[in-house]
Motif scaffolding. Structure first.
Motif, PDB file in Angstrom:
ATOM      1  N   LEU A 179       0.810  -1.219   0.000  1.00 14.95           N
ATOM      2  CA  LEU A 179       0.000   0.000   0.000  1.00 14.95           C
ATOM      3  C   LEU A 179       0.838   1.262   0.000  1.00 14.95           C
ATOM      4  O   LEU A 179       0.388   2.308  -0.480  1.00 14.95           O
ATOM      5  CB  LEU A 179      -0.959  -0.009   1.183  1.00 14.95           C
ATOM      6  CG  LEU A 179      -2.031  -1.110   1.140  1.00 14.95           C
ATOM      7  CD1 LEU A 179      -2.887  -1.069   2.390  1.00 14.95           C
ATOM      8  CD2 LEU A 179      -2.878  -1.022  -0.110  1.00 14.95           C
ATOM      9  N   THR A 180       2.080   1.182   0.485  1.00 12.79           N
ATOM     10  CA  THR A 180       2.956   2.360   0.459  1.00 12.79           C
ATOM     11  C   THR A 180       3.397   2.693  -0.961  1.00 12.79           C
ATOM     12  O   THR A 180       3.919   3.778  -1.199  1.00 12.79           O
ATOM     13  CB  THR A 180       4.204   2.179   1.350  1.00 12.79           C
ATOM     14  OG1 THR A 180       5.066   1.196   0.768  1.00 12.79           O
ATOM     15  CG2 THR A 180       3.833   1.793   2.770  1.00 12.79           C
ATOM     16  N   LYS A 181       3.202   1.783  -1.900  1.00 12.73           N
ATOM     17  CA  LYS A 181       3.640   1.980  -3.287  1.00 12.73           C
ATOM     18  C   LYS A 181       2.479   2.242  -4.245  1.00 12.73           C
ATOM     19  O   LYS A 181       2.660   2.258  -5.450  1.00 12.73           O
ATOM     20  CB  LYS A 181       4.409   0.746  -3.776  1.00 12.73           C
ATOM     21  CG  LYS A 181       5.558   0.333  -2.882  1.00 12.73           C
ATOM     22  CD  LYS A 181       6.588   1.419  -2.717  1.00 12.73           C
ATOM     23  CE  LYS A 181       7.735   0.921  -1.846  1.00 12.73           C
ATOM     24  NZ  LYS A 181       8.551   1.986  -1.320  1.00 12.73           N
ATOM     25  N   LEU A 182       1.276   2.414  -3.697  1.00 12.10           N
ATOM     26  CA  LEU A 182       0.111   2.689  -4.532  1.00 12.10           C
ATOM     27  C   LEU A 182      -0.262   4.163  -4.439  1.00 12.10           C
ATOM     28  O   LEU A 182      -0.588   4.657  -3.359  1.00 12.10           O
ATOM     29  CB  LEU A 182      -1.082   1.856  -4.065  1.00 12.10           C
ATOM     30  CG  LEU A 182      -1.230   0.478  -4.662  1.00 12.10           C
ATOM     31  CD1 LEU A 182      -2.375  -0.261  -3.984  1.00 12.10           C
ATOM     32  CD2 LEU A 182      -1.449   0.538  -6.153  1.00 12.10           C
ATOM     33  N   ASP A 227       4.758  -1.575  -9.030  1.00 11.39           N
ATOM     34  CA  ASP A 227       5.496  -1.124  -7.836  1.00 11.39           C
ATOM     35  C   ASP A 227       5.077  -1.861  -6.563  1.00 11.39           C
ATOM     36  O   ASP A 227       5.932  -2.303  -5.801  1.00 11.39           O
ATOM     37  CB  ASP A 227       5.367   0.380  -7.653  1.00 11.39           C
ATOM     38  CG  ASP A 227       6.243   1.171  -8.624  1.00 11.39           C
ATOM     39  OD1 ASP A 227       6.957   0.549  -9.447  1.00 11.39           O
ATOM     40  OD2 ASP A 227       6.192   2.418  -8.575  1.00 11.39           O
ATOM     41  N   PRO A 228       3.773  -2.030  -6.272  1.00 13.50           N
ATOM     42  CA  PRO A 228       3.431  -2.788  -5.074  1.00 13.50           C
ATOM     43  C   PRO A 228       3.843  -4.255  -5.174  1.00 13.50           C
ATOM     44  O   PRO A 228       4.193  -4.875  -4.164  1.00 13.50           O
ATOM     45  CB  PRO A 228       1.912  -2.639  -4.943  1.00 13.50           C
ATOM     46  CG  PRO A 228       1.440  -2.099  -6.231  1.00 13.50           C
ATOM     47  CD  PRO A 228       2.591  -1.417  -6.890  1.00 13.50           C
ATOM     48  N   CYS A 229       3.861  -4.809  -6.375  1.00 12.37           N
ATOM     49  CA  CYS A 229       4.319  -6.197  -6.557  1.00 12.37           C
ATOM     50  C   CYS A 229       5.786  -6.323  -6.170  1.00 12.37           C
ATOM     51  O   CYS A 229       6.176  -7.268  -5.464  1.00 12.37           O
ATOM     52  CB  CYS A 229       4.144  -6.638  -8.004  1.00 12.37           C
ATOM     53  SG  CYS A 229       2.450  -6.590  -8.583  1.00 12.37           S
ATOM     54  N   ARG A 230       6.582  -5.387  -6.639  1.00 18.34           N
ATOM     55  CA  ARG A 230       8.012  -5.419  -6.302  1.00 18.34           C
ATOM     56  C   ARG A 230       8.217  -5.238  -4.803  1.00 18.34           C
ATOM     57  O   ARG A 230       9.098  -5.857  -4.211  1.00 18.34           O
ATOM     58  CB  ARG A 230       8.748  -4.351  -7.092  1.00 18.34           C
ATOM     59  CG  ARG A 230       8.824  -4.689  -8.571  1.00 18.34           C
ATOM     60  CD  ARG A 230       9.692  -3.706  -9.356  1.00 18.34           C
ATOM     61  NE  ARG A 230       9.616  -4.027 -10.752  1.00 18.34           N
ATOM     62  CZ  ARG A 230       8.856  -3.368 -11.634  1.00 18.34           C
ATOM     63  NH1 ARG A 230       8.139  -2.334 -11.261  1.00 18.34           N
ATOM     64  NH2 ARG A 230       8.836  -3.735 -12.896  1.00 18.34           N
ATOM     65  N   LEU A 248      -0.416  -9.997  -7.968  1.00 19.67           N
ATOM     66  CA  LEU A 248      -0.620  -9.543  -6.590  1.00 19.67           C
ATOM     67  C   LEU A 248      -2.082  -9.218  -6.316  1.00 19.67           C
ATOM     68  O   LEU A 248      -2.532  -9.271  -5.180  1.00 19.67           O
ATOM     69  CB  LEU A 248       0.250  -8.311  -6.333  1.00 19.67           C
ATOM     70  CG  LEU A 248       0.126  -7.646  -4.985  1.00 19.67           C
ATOM     71  CD1 LEU A 248       0.570  -8.588  -3.873  1.00 19.67           C
ATOM     72  CD2 LEU A 248       0.925  -6.366  -4.952  1.00 19.67           C
ATOM     73  N   GLY A 249      -2.830  -8.899  -7.345  1.00 22.59           N
ATOM     74  CA  GLY A 249      -4.225  -8.544  -7.123  1.00 22.59           C
ATOM     75  C   GLY A 249      -4.937  -8.262  -8.428  1.00 22.59           C
ATOM     76  O   GLY A 249      -4.437  -8.567  -9.506  1.00 22.59           O
TER      77      GLY A 249
END
Length: 163
Positions: free
Chosen positions: A46-49, A57-60, A80-81
């Motif tokens: 969530l910090t990358k969304l 980015d959230p996957c990484r 991831l989603g």
């Protein structure tokens, strides 16, 4: 006894989706540790969304959490989603590779973020568990709103269930 609780519904044509977990009694230490990682992973994602950032980015970020905490990369076997709206699974997927990796987050997108750890320690039959937390989020003009925030991610401990 570990129980995954997935839920959702439909309101005015829009879908909802979430996943939490409960346990009766105690899980083995190794399973408790892996569940802790399953809680940490979506928090990092969530910090990358935010608007304008690639959905990769959230996957990484989740892959880095898994790597740092000793979870093999193969434990993230799919995206991831996913997006969610009038249908339960919509495009684009939240993925680190393939055609959706460079799709950027835009205000108004509703996504389900669900990092999943399957059979830690190389257990292909998942006898040692399936560990997942799923949150539904809305991309806003300045970040992300967690729509499932009212439900704590921590493991729910249930007393009185037969184990």
């Amino acid at each position: 006894l570990q129980v995954l609780m997935g839920g959702g519904g439909t309101c005015r044509g829009s879908r909802a989706d979430f996943m939490r977990a409960a346990v009766s009694g105690r899980m083995p230490y190794a399973a408790e540790r892996v569940f802790g990682i399953a809680v940490e992973a979506p928090e990092e994602a969530l910090t990358k969304l935010e608007p304008g950032r690639p959905l990769s980015d959230p996957c990484r970020a989740v892959s880095e959490v898994f790597r740092r905490r000793g979870i093999p990369a193969i434990d993230l076997p799919y995206e991831l989603g996913h997006s969610i709206g009038m249908d339960h699974w919509e495009l684009p997927m939240v993925a680190s590779t393939g055609m959706y990796a460079e799709v950027t987050a835009r205000p108004g997108m509703v996504l389900c973020i669900e990092p999943t750890i399957l059979g830690p320690d190389g257990d292909p039959e998942w006898r040692s568990g399936l560990f997942a937390i799923e949150d539904q989020v809305l991309i806003t003009t300045d970040g992300v709103e967690v729509l499932t925030d009212a439900m704590p991610r921590q493991l729910h401990r249930v007393a009185g269930m037969a184990g």
